[in-house]
Design an enzyme around this catalytic site. Sequence first.
Site, PDB file in Angstrom:
ATOM      1  N   VAL A  13       0.817  -1.223   0.000  1.00 32.75           N
ATOM      2  CA  VAL A  13       0.000   0.000   0.000  1.00 32.75           C
ATOM      3  C   VAL A  13       0.848   1.270   0.000  1.00 32.75           C
ATOM      4  O   VAL A  13       0.323   2.368   0.178  1.00 32.75           O
ATOM      5  CB  VAL A  13      -1.011   0.019   1.172  1.00 32.75           C
ATOM      6  CG1 VAL A  13      -2.082  -1.014   0.967  1.00 32.75           C
ATOM      7  CG2 VAL A  13      -0.323  -0.171   2.498  1.00 32.75           C
ATOM      8  N   ILE A  15       3.539   4.225   1.064  1.00 35.06           N
ATOM      9  CA  ILE A  15       3.767   4.943   2.322  1.00 35.06           C
ATOM     10  C   ILE A  15       2.440   5.533   2.773  1.00 35.06           C
ATOM     11  O   ILE A  15       2.041   6.611   2.359  1.00 35.06           O
ATOM     12  CB  ILE A  15       4.848   6.025   2.173  1.00 35.06           C
ATOM     13  CG1 ILE A  15       6.184   5.382   1.776  1.00 35.06           C
ATOM     14  CG2 ILE A  15       5.015   6.790   3.491  1.00 35.06           C
ATOM     15  CD1 ILE A  15       7.349   6.344   1.682  1.00 35.06           C
ATOM     16  N   HIS A  16       1.738   4.779   3.596  1.00 36.98           N
ATOM     17  CA  HIS A  16       0.472   5.229   4.168  1.00 36.98           C
ATOM     18  C   HIS A  16       0.751   5.802   5.555  1.00 36.98           C
ATOM     19  O   HIS A  16       1.906   5.974   5.942  1.00 36.98           O
ATOM     20  CB  HIS A  16      -0.553   4.090   4.195  1.00 36.98           C
ATOM     21  CG  HIS A  16      -0.047   2.845   4.857  1.00 36.98           C
ATOM     22  ND1 HIS A  16      -0.197   2.614   6.194  1.00 36.98           N
ATOM     23  CD2 HIS A  16       0.645   1.790   4.355  1.00 36.98           C
ATOM     24  CE1 HIS A  16       0.350   1.451   6.506  1.00 36.98           C
ATOM     25  NE2 HIS A  16       0.877   0.934   5.403  1.00 36.98           N
ATOM     26  N   ALA A  17      -0.262   6.121   6.318  1.00 37.13           N
ATOM     27  CA  ALA A  17      -0.120   6.863   7.576  1.00 37.13           C
ATOM     28  C   ALA A  17       0.868   6.238   8.573  1.00 37.13           C
ATOM     29  O   ALA A  17       1.703   6.949   9.127  1.00 37.13           O
ATOM     30  CB  ALA A  17      -1.483   7.040   8.232  1.00 37.13           C
TER      31      ALA A  17
END
Length: 86
Positions: A13, A15-17
């Site tokens: 996914v 670099i998510h949160a």
Amino acid sequence: MSREFTYTITDPVGIHARPAGKLVKIAQQFESDITLDHSGSTADAKHILGVMSLGIGKGDLLKVSIAGADEDKAAEELEAFFKNDL
């Protein structure tokens, strides 16, 4: 002098949160300026909104530039983070 390296994101996914927060936390430990460059857009690695605004996904190439008194240690820790977490 400065250090830089490139890394291709392998996390499904991108670099998510969560990894963005971890990246910022690592970057903030260092005095050096740390800049992320993704497709011509740049962000300060010490600010989560900047990191998130780059929209980095799986397979994207990211250039990390580090300049300052502790750049060698910062580069070492950031490279390890990318290899282990992204």
